[in-house]
Design a protein around this motif. Structure first.
Motif, mmCIF file in Angstrom:
data_model
loop_
_atom_site.group_PDB
_atom_site.id
_atom_site.type_symbol
_atom_site.label_atom_id
_atom_site.label_comp_id
_atom_site.label_asym_id
_atom_site.label_seq_id
_atom_site.Cartn_x
_atom_site.Cartn_y
_atom_site.Cartn_z
ATOM 1 N N GLU A 123 0.812 -1.221 0.000
ATOM 2 C CA GLU A 123 0.000 0.000 0.000
ATOM 3 C C GLU A 123 0.842 1.266 0.000
ATOM 4 O OE1 GLU A 123 -2.906 -0.311 3.120
ATOM 5 O OE2 GLU A 123 -4.140 -1.700 1.951
ATOM 6 N N VAL A 124 1.803 1.345 0.917
ATOM 7 C CA VAL A 124 2.642 2.545 0.966
ATOM 8 C C VAL A 124 3.387 2.713 -0.354
ATOM 9 C CG1 VAL A 124 4.660 3.582 2.066
ATOM 10 C CG2 VAL A 124 2.866 2.582 3.470
ATOM 11 N N THR A 125 3.924 1.606 -0.865
ATOM 12 C CA THR A 125 4.666 1.655 -2.124
ATOM 13 C C THR A 125 3.798 2.196 -3.257
ATOM 14 O OG1 THR A 125 5.775 -0.317 -1.310
ATOM 15 C CG2 THR A 125 6.163 0.275 -3.607
ATOM 16 N N ALA A 126 2.538 1.740 -3.287
ATOM 17 C CA ALA A 126 1.646 2.190 -4.361
ATOM 18 C C ALA A 126 1.373 3.680 -4.257
ATOM 19 C CB ALA A 126 0.333 1.400 -4.299
ATOM 20 N N GLN A 127 1.273 4.187 -3.024
ATOM 21 C CA GLN A 127 0.951 5.604 -2.849
ATOM 22 C C GLN A 127 2.158 6.512 -3.138
ATOM 23 O OE1 GLN A 127 -1.996 6.753 -2.538
ATOM 24 N NE2 GLN A 127 -2.978 4.766 -2.213
ATOM 25 N N LEU A 128 3.351 5.932 -3.083
ATOM 26 C CA LEU A 128 4.554 6.742 -3.310
ATOM 27 C C LEU A 128 4.482 7.493 -4.631
ATOM 28 C CD1 LEU A 128 7.634 4.598 -2.231
ATOM 29 C CD2 LEU A 128 6.797 6.731 -1.240
ATOM 30 N N ASN A 129 3.952 6.811 -5.652
ATOM 31 C CA ASN A 129 3.947 7.396 -6.989
ATOM 32 C C ASN A 129 2.984 8.557 -7.129
ATOM 33 O OD1 ASN A 129 5.863 5.571 -7.914
ATOM 34 N ND2 ASN A 129 4.286 4.004 -8.191
ATOM 35 N N THR A 130 2.078 8.724 -6.152
ATOM 36 C CA THR A 130 1.121 9.816 -6.260
ATOM 37 C C THR A 130 1.650 11.096 -5.606
ATOM 38 O OG1 THR A 130 0.014 9.303 -4.180
ATOM 39 C CG2 THR A 130 -0.763 8.142 -6.141
ATOM 40 N N LEU A 131 2.823 11.012 -4.980
ATOM 41 C CA LEU A 131 3.384 12.196 -4.320
ATOM 42 C C LEU A 131 3.974 13.157 -5.352
ATOM 43 C CD1 LEU A 131 5.358 10.638 -1.326
ATOM 44 C CD2 LEU A 131 3.175 11.838 -1.223
ATOM 45 N N PRO A 132 4.020 14.455 -5.012
ATOM 46 C CA PRO A 132 4.736 15.395 -5.876
ATOM 47 C C PRO A 132 6.197 14.951 -6.041
ATOM 48 C CG PRO A 132 3.540 16.564 -4.161
ATOM 49 C CD PRO A 132 3.407 15.114 -3.856
ATOM 50 N N ALA A 133 6.781 15.232 -7.207
ATOM 51 C CA ALA A 133 8.092 14.679 -7.565
ATOM 52 C C ALA A 133 9.158 14.954 -6.503
ATOM 53 C CB ALA A 133 8.532 15.257 -8.906
ATOM 54 N N ARG A 134 9.241 16.206 -6.021
ATOM 55 C CA ARG A 134 10.303 16.567 -5.093
ATOM 56 C C ARG A 134 10.171 15.787 -3.772
ATOM 57 N NH1 ARG A 134 14.552 19.997 -5.290
ATOM 58 N NH2 ARG A 134 14.920 18.612 -6.998
ATOM 59 N N GLN A 135 8.942 15.676 -3.282
ATOM 60 C CA GLN A 135 8.718 14.927 -2.044
ATOM 61 C C GLN A 135 9.106 13.456 -2.218
ATOM 62 O OE1 GLN A 135 4.744 15.408 -0.465
ATOM 63 N NE2 GLN A 135 4.833 17.630 -0.620
ATOM 64 N N ARG A 136 8.739 12.912 -3.370
ATOM 65 C CA ARG A 136 9.047 11.503 -3.621
ATOM 66 C C ARG A 136 10.555 11.286 -3.680
ATOM 67 N NH1 ARG A 136 6.355 10.658 -8.267
ATOM 68 N NH2 ARG A 136 8.254 10.925 -9.497
ATOM 69 N N GLU A 137 11.244 12.196 -4.364
ATOM 70 C CA GLU A 137 12.705 12.055 -4.502
ATOM 71 C C GLU A 137 13.386 12.099 -3.140
ATOM 72 O OE1 GLU A 137 12.746 14.263 -8.850
ATOM 73 O OE2 GLU A 137 13.580 15.279 -7.107
ATOM 74 N N GLU A 160 18.985 22.065 4.125
ATOM 75 C CA GLU A 160 18.571 20.954 4.980
ATOM 76 C C GLU A 160 17.161 21.165 5.505
ATOM 77 O OE1 GLU A 160 21.351 19.651 7.968
ATOM 78 O OE2 GLU A 160 23.030 20.071 6.640
ATOM 79 N N GLY A 161 16.840 22.421 5.782
ATOM 80 C CA GLY A 161 15.483 22.742 6.247
ATOM 81 C C GLY A 161 14.440 22.355 5.222
ATOM 82 N N ALA A 162 14.726 22.649 3.952
ATOM 83 C CA ALA A 162 13.775 22.328 2.890
ATOM 84 C C ALA A 162 13.609 20.814 2.746
ATOM 85 C CB ALA A 162 14.235 22.944 1.571
ATOM 86 N N VAL A 163 14.732 20.069 2.939
ATOM 87 C CA VAL A 163 14.641 18.605 2.882
ATOM 88 C C VAL A 163 13.743 18.096 4.010
ATOM 89 C CG1 VAL A 163 15.939 16.458 3.184
ATOM 90 C CG2 VAL A 163 16.841 18.268 1.734
ATOM 91 N N ARG A 164 13.951 18.652 5.216
ATOM 92 C CA ARG A 164 13.137 18.227 6.359
ATOM 93 C C ARG A 164 11.655 18.487 6.114
ATOM 94 N NH1 ARG A 164 16.549 17.089 10.562
ATOM 95 N NH2 ARG A 164 18.565 18.113 10.385
ATOM 96 N N VAL A 165 11.352 19.670 5.565
ATOM 97 C CA VAL A 165 9.951 20.011 5.290
ATOM 98 C C VAL A 165 9.366 19.064 4.247
ATOM 99 C CG1 VAL A 165 8.431 21.772 4.302
ATOM 100 C CG2 VAL A 165 10.174 22.430 5.967
ATOM 101 N N ALA A 166 10.125 18.812 3.167
ATOM 102 C CA ALA A 166 9.635 17.921 2.105
ATOM 103 C C ALA A 166 9.408 16.513 2.656
ATOM 104 C CB ALA A 166 10.626 17.891 0.948
ATOM 105 N N LEU A 167 10.344 16.066 3.494
ATOM 106 C CA LEU A 167 10.225 14.727 4.079
ATOM 107 C C LEU A 167 8.971 14.628 4.932
ATOM 108 C CD1 LEU A 167 11.417 11.939 4.736
ATOM 109 C CD2 LEU A 167 12.651 13.002 6.624
ATOM 110 N N HIS A 168 8.763 15.631 5.784
ATOM 111 C CA HIS A 168 7.600 15.565 6.662
ATOM 112 C C HIS A 168 6.303 15.644 5.870
ATOM 113 C CE1 HIS A 168 5.369 15.682 10.320
ATOM 114 N NE2 HIS A 168 4.646 16.638 9.788
ATOM 115 N N ARG A 169 6.274 16.514 4.866
ATOM 116 C CA ARG A 169 5.062 16.623 4.041
ATOM 117 C C ARG A 169 4.784 15.309 3.329
ATOM 118 N NH1 ARG A 169 5.586 22.579 1.854
ATOM 119 N NH2 ARG A 169 5.008 23.605 3.804
ATOM 120 N N ALA A 170 5.850 14.661 2.846
ATOM 121 C CA ALA A 170 5.671 13.387 2.136
ATOM 122 C C ALA A 170 5.032 12.359 3.074
ATOM 123 C CB ALA A 170 7.020 12.878 1.629
ATOM 124 N N LEU A 171 5.529 12.280 4.310
ATOM 125 C CA LEU A 171 4.986 11.308 5.262
ATOM 126 C C LEU A 171 3.544 11.638 5.611
ATOM 127 C CD1 LEU A 171 8.102 10.912 7.590
ATOM 128 C CD2 LEU A 171 7.157 9.203 6.012
#
Lengths: 181, 212
Positions: A123-137, A160-171
Motif C-alpha cells: 500500500e505505501v509503495t503504491a501511494q509513493l507514486n502519487t506524491l509530488p516529484a520533489r517529495q518523492r525524490e 537541509e530545512g527544505a529537505v526536512r519540510v519535504a520529508l515531513h510533508r511526504a509522510l
C-alpha cells in the motif's frame, strides 16, 4: 514484559527530547510486536496474513504523526496499543469485516515464530507514486538509498530545512492518502 | 517500501515537532470566535437593559451555566484527543453546569413569582434561542473539529459530540446576553434543546472527520 514496556517508555522520552537514534531503536523494537498482533487480527478475521505488513506500516505512520498526543509522564505501551488497535480495526473494516480486536492481542507475550526481519508492503509503495516529484525524490533518497538529510540536501541542492519540510510533508500526505483509500 | 526503510525515514523526521493539540485548538477557536461574534452583533446584540439585568442573579446564572458547559467541553475535548483514554473521570465535569441549572430552578421555585411556571418556561424568545445558538456555534464547532484533527481520538463520534457541547456552551454565552428570558426553566428547556442539536451535529462531524 514490564521491563520491555519500561524500556519503550524510556526510549520514547529520549526520542521526544530529540534523540533520533533512540527513536529508531524504539520503532525497531515495537515492530515485531505490531506485526504479530496484526497477523493475529487478520487470522481471526479470516484474512490472509500476508497483508499484515500494510497494517504495520500504517500503525508506524500513525505513531509517528500522532506522537505529540503521548503524555511523557504516562507509560508508552497503552498509548501505542490504543493507536495500533485503532488502525487494525480500521484496516479490517476496510477489508469488509466487522471484528472485535482484543487489546490483549498486543499485550500478550508472543509465541516465538520465525519472523522476517523486515518485509515489504504494497500500500505505501503504491501511494509513493502519487506524491509530488520533489517529495518523492527526498523520501526515496532517505528511505531507499539511506542517505542522510545532509547528503540529500546536497544531492538536490536544497537546504537541509527544505529537505526536512519535504520529508515531513511526504509522510503526512502518504498517511492521508492511505486513510482515504 | 519495506518496513526497515520506513522506520529509517520516520527516524530521520524525528526533528519535526508537532504543536500540542491544546495550542492548535486554542488558535482555531480564537480564529472562529470573531465570526460568531460578528453574527451576534449583526443579528442580535446585547439586550438594552443589560446594566440593570446584571443585578438579577438569574441573568448572571445563565452565564455561569453556559461558561461551565464550555469549560467542561474544552477540558473533555483535549482529554479525548489522546488515544488511550476514556471519558471516565471527565464525564462528571458536565455535572457542574447541570447542577448549577438545577440549583437555579430550585432557587426560583422558592421565590414568589409574578408569572406562572409555564409562562416562564415557554418565554418569549424560544424560536430565536433555538436558531441563534446553533447558528453561532457552527463556526466554533467547525474550528474545534479542525483543531481536534490534530489529535488522535480513538472515539471520534464521542469527541465530536463533546466538541459540539463546547461550541454550544460558547455560543449560548453570547446569546444569553441578548435574551430577556432569565428563568432557569427557560434555560433548561430551550438552551438544552439547542445544545442537543449542536451536539448531534458535532457527533456526526466527529464520526466523519476525526478518524485518523
Amino acid at each position: 514484559m514490564r521491563e520491555r514496556e519500561d524500556e519503550w517508555t524510556g526510549l520514547m522520552r529520549s526520542a521526544m527530547a530529540g534523540d533520533g537514534a533512540a527513536y529508531h531503536r524504539l520503532l525497531k523494537a515495537i515492530t515485531p510486536v505490531l506485526r504479530a498482533a496484526s497477523r493475529r487480527g487478520l487470522a481471526r478475521a479470516g484474512q490472509p496474513p500476508d497483508q499484515a505488513e500494510d497494517i504495520v506500516q500504517d500503525i508506524l505512520l500513525a505513531v509517528h504523526l500522532k506522537r505529540h498526543t503521548w503524555d511523557a509522564n504516562a507509560p508508552f505501551a497503552p498509548w501505542l496499543f490504543a493507536i495500533a488497535r485503532n488502525k487494525l480495526i480500521d484496516a479490517l473494516r476496510r477489508r469488509g469485516r466487522r471484528v472485535f480486536v482484543n487489546i490483549d492481542d498486543f499485550a500478550e507475550t508472543l509465541p516465538e515464530e520465525p519472523k522476517p526481519e523486515t518485509a515489504s508492503a504494497a500500500e505505501v509503495t503504491a501511494q509513493l507514486n502519487t506524491l509530488p516529484a520533489r517529495q518523492r525524490e527526498v523520501l526515496q533518497s532517505i528511505a531507499v538509498e539511506s542517505a542522510s538529510i545532509k547528503d540529500t540536501a546536497r544531492k538536490f541542492s536544497m537546504s537541509e530545512g527544505a529537505v526536512r519540510v519535504a520529508l515531513h510533508r511526504a509522510l503526512a500526505s502518504l498517511t492521508a492518502k492511505l486513510r482515504e483509500q | 517500501m519495506d518496513t526497515d526503510q520506513l522506520i529509517r525515514t520516520l527516524a530521520a523526521d524525528n526533528s519535526y515537532r508537532p504543536r500540542p493539540v491544546g495550542f492548535v485548538l486554542a488558535l482555531m477557536l480564537l480564529a472562529a470566535a470573531p465570526v460568531s461574534l460578528l453574527m451576534f452583533f449583526s443579528m442580535l446584540g446585547v439586550r438594552p437593559d443589560v446594566m440593570s439585568a446584571m443585578h438579577n442573579p438569574f441573568f448572571d446564572l445563565k452565564f455561569a451555566v453556559t461558561l461551565a458547559l464550555a469549560a467542561a467541553g474544552i477540558a473533555a475535548s483535549l482529554h479525548l484527543s489522546r488515544p488511550e483514554v476514556s471519558l471516565a473521570g471527565f464525564g462528571w465535569l458536565f455535572v457542574i453546569p447541570a447542577g448549577l441549572l438545577a440549583a437555579g430552578i430550585a432557587g426560583e421555585a422558592m421565590m414568589p413569582q409574578r408569572l406562572p411556571m409555564m409562562t416562564r418556561l415557554v418565554g418569549s424568545n424560544s424560536r430565536i434561542c433555538m436558531t441563534a445558538i446553533p447558528l453561532m456555534s457552527l463556526p466554533l464547532l467547525a474550528a474545534s473539529i479542525i483543531g481536534l484533527r490534530h489529535g488522535a481520538p480513538t472515539r471520534p463520534t464521542l469527541a465530536g459530540a463533546v466538541a459540539g457541547l463546547m461550541s454550544a456552551g460558547l455560543a449560548a454565552t453570547f446569546y444569553a446576553s441578548h435574551c430577556t428570558d432569565d428563568s432557569p426553566l427557560f434555560v433548561m428547556t430551550w438552551y438544552t434543546l439547542a445544545t442537543a442539536l449542536v451536539t448531534a451535529i458535532g457527533a456526526l462531524a466527529g464520526a466523519r472527520f476525526l478518524r485518523f
